[in-house]
Write an enzyme that holds these catalytic residues in place. Structure first.
Site, mmCIF file in Angstrom:
data_model
loop_
_atom_site.group_PDB
_atom_site.id
_atom_site.type_symbol
_atom_site.label_atom_id
_atom_site.label_comp_id
_atom_site.label_asym_id
_atom_site.label_seq_id
_atom_site.Cartn_x
_atom_site.Cartn_y
_atom_site.Cartn_z
ATOM 1 N N TYR A 53 0.747 -1.182 0.224
ATOM 2 C CA TYR A 53 -0.001 0.207 -0.271
ATOM 3 C C TYR A 53 0.482 1.538 -0.516
ATOM 4 O O TYR A 53 0.229 2.415 -0.885
ATOM 5 C CB TYR A 53 -0.812 -0.032 0.840
ATOM 6 N N ARG A 56 1.552 1.585 -3.828
ATOM 7 C CA ARG A 56 0.062 2.652 -4.477
ATOM 8 C C ARG A 56 0.088 3.936 -3.776
ATOM 9 O O ARG A 56 -0.285 4.037 -4.826
ATOM 10 C CB ARG A 56 -1.245 1.297 -3.778
ATOM 11 N N ASN A 87 -13.033 2.016 -6.062
ATOM 12 C CA ASN A 87 -11.158 2.776 -6.084
ATOM 13 C C ASN A 87 -10.649 3.545 -4.779
ATOM 14 O O ASN A 87 -11.823 3.871 -3.964
ATOM 15 C CB ASN A 87 -11.099 3.727 -7.486
ATOM 16 N N HIS A 104 -14.693 0.954 -0.824
ATOM 17 C CA HIS A 104 -13.575 0.002 -0.525
ATOM 18 C C HIS A 104 -11.903 0.500 0.074
ATOM 19 O O HIS A 104 -11.330 0.104 0.114
ATOM 20 C CB HIS A 104 -12.630 -0.624 -1.671
ATOM 21 N N GLY A 170 -15.902 2.290 -16.057
ATOM 22 C CA GLY A 170 -14.444 1.020 -15.598
ATOM 23 C C GLY A 170 -14.579 -0.009 -14.300
ATOM 24 O O GLY A 170 -13.584 0.246 -13.662
ATOM 25 N N SER A 172 -15.238 -3.997 -13.595
ATOM 26 C CA SER A 172 -15.914 -5.991 -14.817
ATOM 27 C C SER A 172 -17.118 -5.982 -13.683
ATOM 28 O O SER A 172 -17.522 -7.046 -14.315
ATOM 29 C CB SER A 172 -14.466 -6.526 -14.250
HETATM 30 P P1 NAD Z 1 -11.160 -5.167 -12.191
HETATM 31 O O1 NAD Z 1 -10.059 -4.126 -12.679
HETATM 32 O O2 NAD Z 1 -11.935 -5.773 -11.377
HETATM 33 O O3 NAD Z 1 -12.332 -4.189 -13.854
HETATM 34 C C1 NAD Z 1 -11.697 -3.388 -14.501
HETATM 35 C C2 NAD Z 1 -12.631 -2.508 -15.523
HETATM 36 O O4 NAD Z 1 -12.070 -1.576 -16.638
HETATM 37 C C3 NAD Z 1 -12.671 -3.779 -16.927
HETATM 38 O O5 NAD Z 1 -13.592 -3.995 -17.302
HETATM 39 C C4 NAD Z 1 -11.706 -3.385 -17.389
HETATM 40 O O6 NAD Z 1 -12.410 -3.926 -19.030
HETATM 41 C C5 NAD Z 1 -11.925 -2.124 -17.690
HETATM 42 N N1 NAD Z 1 -11.249 -0.826 -17.881
HETATM 43 C C6 NAD Z 1 -9.585 -1.036 -18.385
HETATM 44 N N2 NAD Z 1 -9.427 -0.032 -18.917
HETATM 45 C C7 NAD Z 1 -10.449 1.080 -19.051
HETATM 46 C C8 NAD Z 1 -10.149 2.333 -19.057
HETATM 47 N N3 NAD Z 1 -8.931 2.605 -19.683
HETATM 48 N N4 NAD Z 1 -11.573 3.005 -19.015
HETATM 49 C C9 NAD Z 1 -12.952 1.898 -18.927
HETATM 50 N N5 NAD Z 1 -12.562 1.221 -18.282
HETATM 51 C C10 NAD Z 1 -11.513 0.318 -18.535
HETATM 52 O O7 NAD Z 1 -11.596 -3.614 -11.445
HETATM 53 P P2 NAD Z 1 -13.306 -3.455 -10.104
HETATM 54 O O8 NAD Z 1 -14.725 -3.808 -10.407
HETATM 55 O O9 NAD Z 1 -12.991 -1.986 -9.946
HETATM 56 O O10 NAD Z 1 -12.465 -4.402 -9.411
HETATM 57 C C11 NAD Z 1 -11.179 -4.447 -9.028
HETATM 58 C C12 NAD Z 1 -11.204 -4.066 -6.815
HETATM 59 O O11 NAD Z 1 -9.604 -3.979 -6.907
HETATM 60 C C13 NAD Z 1 -11.699 -2.907 -6.814
HETATM 61 O O12 NAD Z 1 -12.253 -3.927 -5.658
HETATM 62 C C14 NAD Z 1 -11.113 -2.387 -6.258
HETATM 63 O O13 NAD Z 1 -10.592 -1.013 -4.660
HETATM 64 C C15 NAD Z 1 -8.881 -2.687 -6.474
HETATM 65 N N6 NAD Z 1 -8.634 -1.856 -7.391
HETATM 66 C C16 NAD Z 1 -8.383 -0.326 -7.488
HETATM 67 C C17 NAD Z 1 -8.036 0.065 -7.853
HETATM 68 C C18 NAD Z 1 -7.644 1.885 -7.387
HETATM 69 O O14 NAD Z 1 -7.699 2.058 -7.037
HETATM 70 N N7 NAD Z 1 -7.580 2.510 -9.188
HETATM 71 C C19 NAD Z 1 -6.737 -0.155 -8.993
HETATM 72 C C20 NAD Z 1 -7.017 -1.884 -9.150
HETATM 73 C C21 NAD Z 1 -7.553 -2.160 -8.325
#
Ligand code: NAD
Length: 233
Positions: A53, A56, A87, A104, A170, A172
């Site tokens: 973390y 991150r 996020n 989260h 964005g 899944s």
């Molecule tokens: P996920 O990683 O499961 O899914 C990401 C989705 O984003 C996919 O469907 C993908 O096709 C799509 N995607 C990829 N590039 C994109 C773009 N340029 N524009 C729009 N969409 C795009 O993510 P989730 O459903 O948020 O679940 C992941 C878990 O991991 C969450 O609980 C989150 O807390 C954590 N996480 C957070 C971060 C962050 O805070 N930025 C980053 C990674 C993971």
């Protein structure tokens, strides 16, 4: 003003250089989530979890909101926008959105391992082994780990239930309970989804899909919403 609820996931921040999770074969920045984002990981190796973390957080300090985040914030001119994000980054805040629920948790906060109500703003600073809360217990990231309850879920359900328009950007829609929120949007609400890939939406209703990345997708969403609802909501 109509209420526009926007549920965002990792894809929202992808164009800011923060990698999604599913797109990397189930790895989160080279780590297996079980090793770094679960209560078991914390029990097994808290130094590794803290390091993950901290990395991150440093990455976030150098990231910038993308046009998608800015577009979401700009929609507040026309709608009562309520962002619910999975996020842990602060890019919606930095883009100017004013109503954000972090389902989260938040990277820029730490919390006591003894009393979860003790939450501290730490900005982009590291949490180190030996950093303690005022009760003397180790600080942990203010993150909801996989397998932990989601305290903000009730609030998120209440917000989703008040939607006139509900948009997913964005995500899944693999991680529950967040993925189920779309089911709380009232029947009359229009449903939208922005994602460059196909996403299985867990709802048996029409969803308007914009198959684009977040920046371009939000631009198209704004155009379409203003064409349907006008600018004088
Ligand atoms: P996920 O990683 O499961 O899914 C990401 C989705 O984003 C996919 O469907 C993908 O096709 C799509 N995607 C990829 N590039 C994109 C773009 N340029 N524009 C729009 N969409 C795009 O993510 P989730 O459903 O948020 O679940 C992941 C878990 O991991 C969450 O609980 C989150 O807390 C954590 N996480 C957070 C971060 C962050 O805070 N930025 C980053 C990674 C993971």
């Amino acid at each position: 003003m109509r209420t526009l609820v926007i549920l965002t996931g990792a894809g929202m921040s992808s164009e800011s250089g923060i990698r999604t999770f599913r797109d990397s074969g189930g790895l989160w920045e080279e780590y297996r989530v079980e090793e770094v984002a679960t209560p078991e990981a914390w029990a097994a190796d808290r130094n590794l979890v803290l390091r993950f973390y901290n990395e991150r957080r440093r990455q976030l300090m150098d990231a910038r909101p993308n046009t998608g985040h800015l577009g979401v914030a700009g929609l507040e001119k026309y709608f009562n926008v309520r962002v619910i994000t999975q996020n842990i980054d602060d890019l919606h805040e930095r883009a100017g959105s004013t109503s954000i629920v972090h389902l989260h948790g938040e990277l820029t906060k730490a919390r006591s391992t003894k009393d979860p109500s003790l939450i501290y703003d730490i900005g982009y600073k590291d949490i180190l082994p030996g950093d303690t809360c005022e009760l003397g217990s180790q600080l942990r990231p203010h993150i909801v780990w996989f397998g932990e309850p989601v305290p903000m879920m009730d609030k998120a359900v209440e917000i989703a239930s008040g939607a006139d328009i509900f948009a997913v950007i964005g995500s899944s829609l693999n991680v529950y309970p967040a993925a189920g929120l779309i089911n709380y949007a009232p029947e009359k609400a229009s449903l939208w989804l922005i994602d460059p890939k196909e996403v299985q939406v867990p709802v048996d209703r029409d969803v308007e899909v914009i198959r684009k990345g977040a920046s371009e997708g939000v631009r198209v969403l704004i155009e379409k919403l203003l064409a349907i609802y006008g600018t004088g909501n």
